[in-house]
Motif scaffolding. Structure first.
Motif, PDB file in Angstrom:
ATOM      1  N   VAL A 161       0.849  -1.198   0.000  1.00 38.02           N
ATOM      2  CA  VAL A 161       0.000   0.000   0.000  1.00 38.02           C
ATOM      3  C   VAL A 161       0.879   1.240   0.000  1.00 38.02           C
ATOM      4  O   VAL A 161       0.656   2.188  -0.748  1.00 38.02           O
ATOM      5  N   SER A 162       1.909   1.236   0.828  1.00 38.77           N
ATOM      6  CA  SER A 162       2.823   2.373   0.923  1.00 38.77           C
ATOM      7  C   SER A 162       3.501   2.665  -0.414  1.00 38.77           C
ATOM      8  O   SER A 162       3.667   3.826  -0.794  1.00 38.77           O
ATOM      9  N   CYS A 163       3.876   1.626  -1.122  1.00 41.38           N
ATOM     10  CA  CYS A 163       4.545   1.800  -2.424  1.00 41.38           C
ATOM     11  C   CYS A 163       3.650   2.492  -3.445  1.00 41.38           C
ATOM     12  O   CYS A 163       4.146   3.103  -4.394  1.00 41.38           O
ATOM     13  N   ALA A 164       2.338   2.411  -3.249  1.00 39.04           N
ATOM     14  CA  ALA A 164       1.392   2.996  -4.204  1.00 39.04           C
ATOM     15  C   ALA A 164       0.997   4.421  -3.838  1.00 39.04           C
ATOM     16  O   ALA A 164       0.098   4.992  -4.457  1.00 39.04           O
ATOM     17  N   THR A 165       1.659   5.008  -2.828  1.00 32.78           N
ATOM     18  CA  THR A 165       1.314   6.371  -2.411  1.00 32.78           C
ATOM     19  C   THR A 165       2.524   7.295  -2.578  1.00 32.78           C
ATOM     20  O   THR A 165       3.646   6.845  -2.747  1.00 32.78           O
ATOM     21  N   SER A 166       2.244   8.573  -2.456  1.00 34.39           N
ATOM     22  CA  SER A 166       3.317   9.569  -2.539  1.00 34.39           C
ATOM     23  C   SER A 166       4.113   9.585  -1.231  1.00 34.39           C
ATOM     24  O   SER A 166       3.632   9.139  -0.187  1.00 34.39           O
ATOM     25  N   GLN A 167       5.301  10.121  -1.299  1.00 33.50           N
ATOM     26  CA  GLN A 167       6.157  10.254  -0.122  1.00 33.50           C
ATOM     27  C   GLN A 167       5.453  11.067   0.974  1.00 33.50           C
ATOM     28  O   GLN A 167       5.553  10.742   2.158  1.00 33.50           O
ATOM     29  N   GLU A 168       4.737  12.093   0.567  1.00 33.99           N
ATOM     30  CA  GLU A 168       4.020  12.943   1.523  1.00 33.99           C
ATOM     31  C   GLU A 168       2.937  12.169   2.262  1.00 33.99           C
ATOM     32  O   GLU A 168       2.781  12.293   3.481  1.00 33.99           O
ATOM     33  N   VAL A 169       2.166  11.363   1.546  1.00 31.39           N
ATOM     34  CA  VAL A 169       1.106  10.563   2.174  1.00 31.39           C
ATOM     35  C   VAL A 169       1.722   9.535   3.118  1.00 31.39           C
ATOM     36  O   VAL A 169       1.203   9.298   4.215  1.00 31.39           O
ATOM     37  N   ARG A 170       2.830   8.943   2.719  1.00 31.81           N
ATOM     38  CA  ARG A 170       3.523   7.988   3.602  1.00 31.81           C
ATOM     39  C   ARG A 170       3.889   8.665   4.913  1.00 31.81           C
ATOM     40  O   ARG A 170       3.664   8.119   5.995  1.00 31.81           O
ATOM     41  N   ARG A 171       4.479   9.846   4.783  1.00 30.69           N
ATOM     42  CA  ARG A 171       4.974  10.551   5.961  1.00 30.69           C
ATOM     43  C   ARG A 171       3.851  11.043   6.857  1.00 30.69           C
ATOM     44  O   ARG A 171       3.892  10.868   8.076  1.00 30.69           O
ATOM     45  N   THR A 172       2.821  11.655   6.256  1.00 29.47           N
ATOM     46  CA  THR A 172       1.793  12.314   7.064  1.00 29.47           C
ATOM     47  C   THR A 172       0.651  11.401   7.491  1.00 29.47           C
ATOM     48  O   THR A 172       0.064  11.622   8.546  1.00 29.47           O
ATOM     49  N   LYS A 173       0.325  10.399   6.700  1.00 26.78           N
ATOM     50  CA  LYS A 173      -0.844   9.573   7.019  1.00 26.78           C
ATOM     51  C   LYS A 173      -0.498   8.128   7.371  1.00 26.78           C
ATOM     52  O   LYS A 173      -0.955   7.606   8.382  1.00 26.78           O
ATOM     53  N   LEU A 174       0.298   7.492   6.522  1.00 31.65           N
ATOM     54  CA  LEU A 174       0.559   6.069   6.740  1.00 31.65           C
ATOM     55  C   LEU A 174       1.424   5.811   7.968  1.00 31.65           C
ATOM     56  O   LEU A 174       1.268   4.778   8.628  1.00 31.65           O
ATOM     57  N   SER A 175       2.329   6.722   8.289  1.00 30.30           N
ATOM     58  CA  SER A 175       3.183   6.529   9.474  1.00 30.30           C
ATOM     59  C   SER A 175       2.339   6.432  10.737  1.00 30.30           C
ATOM     60  O   SER A 175       2.546   5.542  11.566  1.00 30.30           O
ATOM     61  N   THR A 176       1.401   7.333  10.885  1.00 29.90           N
ATOM     62  CA  THR A 176       0.519   7.335  12.054  1.00 29.90           C
ATOM     63  C   THR A 176      -0.315   6.061  12.093  1.00 29.90           C
ATOM     64  O   THR A 176      -0.498   5.455  13.148  1.00 29.90           O
ATOM     65  N   LEU A 177      -0.818   5.673  10.933  1.00 29.53           N
ATOM     66  CA  LEU A 177      -1.624   4.460  10.848  1.00 29.53           C
ATOM     67  C   LEU A 177      -0.798   3.235  11.239  1.00 29.53           C
ATOM     68  O   LEU A 177      -1.279   2.352  11.955  1.00 29.53           O
TER      69      LEU A 177
END
Length: 189
Positions: free
Chosen positions: A133-149
């Protein structure tokens, strides 16, 4: 009989023995019908699994137009946790087929729901596919949303979810690497 026919369908798709037009006009409509809300629960679970497996074989266009809307519905199936678990287990595969825009706009809200599902098996399946899932997102989304999740999954009350999340931690961290400076490139085979 169902299992044998499903396996045969996947082989036909893998070997490109079914024309794209037939997949679009004959196969996908049947799968969509089998995943309808009033469909038998066992059949629905199997049909979702087939839709997910065939996504990479039919490509982005057909997946986005025909499979993605129903897949998003199935992620929120409140009656059957088995359906949600199949969706969670195959989430990364769907993301890799539809690409960054559809992942961020349509799929991530569903992924957030699945990661906080009340059934630990669904959350565990999310932890296991987190890197894809992370590979399919932008670096910004990884940092701001996926990290917390991801932190929520590592802190999950279920030890099985925590264990799966810790096993996915390294692969998830690797998605933050900048290929131009690290010389590291992720290539899924």
């Amino acid at each position: 009989v169902r299992k044998t026919s499903q396996a045969a369908l996947l082989v036909l798709l893998e070997q490109e023995l079914i024309e794209r037009y037939d997949v679009e006009t004959k196969v996908c409509p049947v799968l969509i019908d089998l995943t309808a809300p009033d469909s038998n629960d066992d059949v629905k679970t199997e049909a979702v699994a087939i839709m997910c497996k065939m996504a990479s074989m039919v490509g982005k266009d057909i997946t986005e137009r025909l499979v993605l809307p129903r897949f998003c519905e199935m992620c929120c199936d409140c009656r059957m946790f088995h359906v949600r678990k199949v969706c969670a287990a195959n989430f990364g595969d769907i993301c890799s087929v539809v690409g960054q825009q559809a992942t961020e706009e349509m799929l991530l809200p569903r992924f957030f729901q699945l990661c906080s599902d009340n059934v630990w098996g669904v959350r565990k399946a999310c932890a296991e596919c987190f890197m894809a899932v992370s590979c399919a997102t932008s670096q910004e989304v990884r940092r701001t949303k996926l990290s917390t999740l991801f932190i929520n999954l590592i802190s999950d009350p279920s030890r099985w979810v925590r264990q799966a999340a810790f096993q996915s931690l390294g692969p998830f961290i690797s998605t933050f690497a900048n290929p131009s400076s690290s010389g590291q490139y992720f290539k899924e085979e």
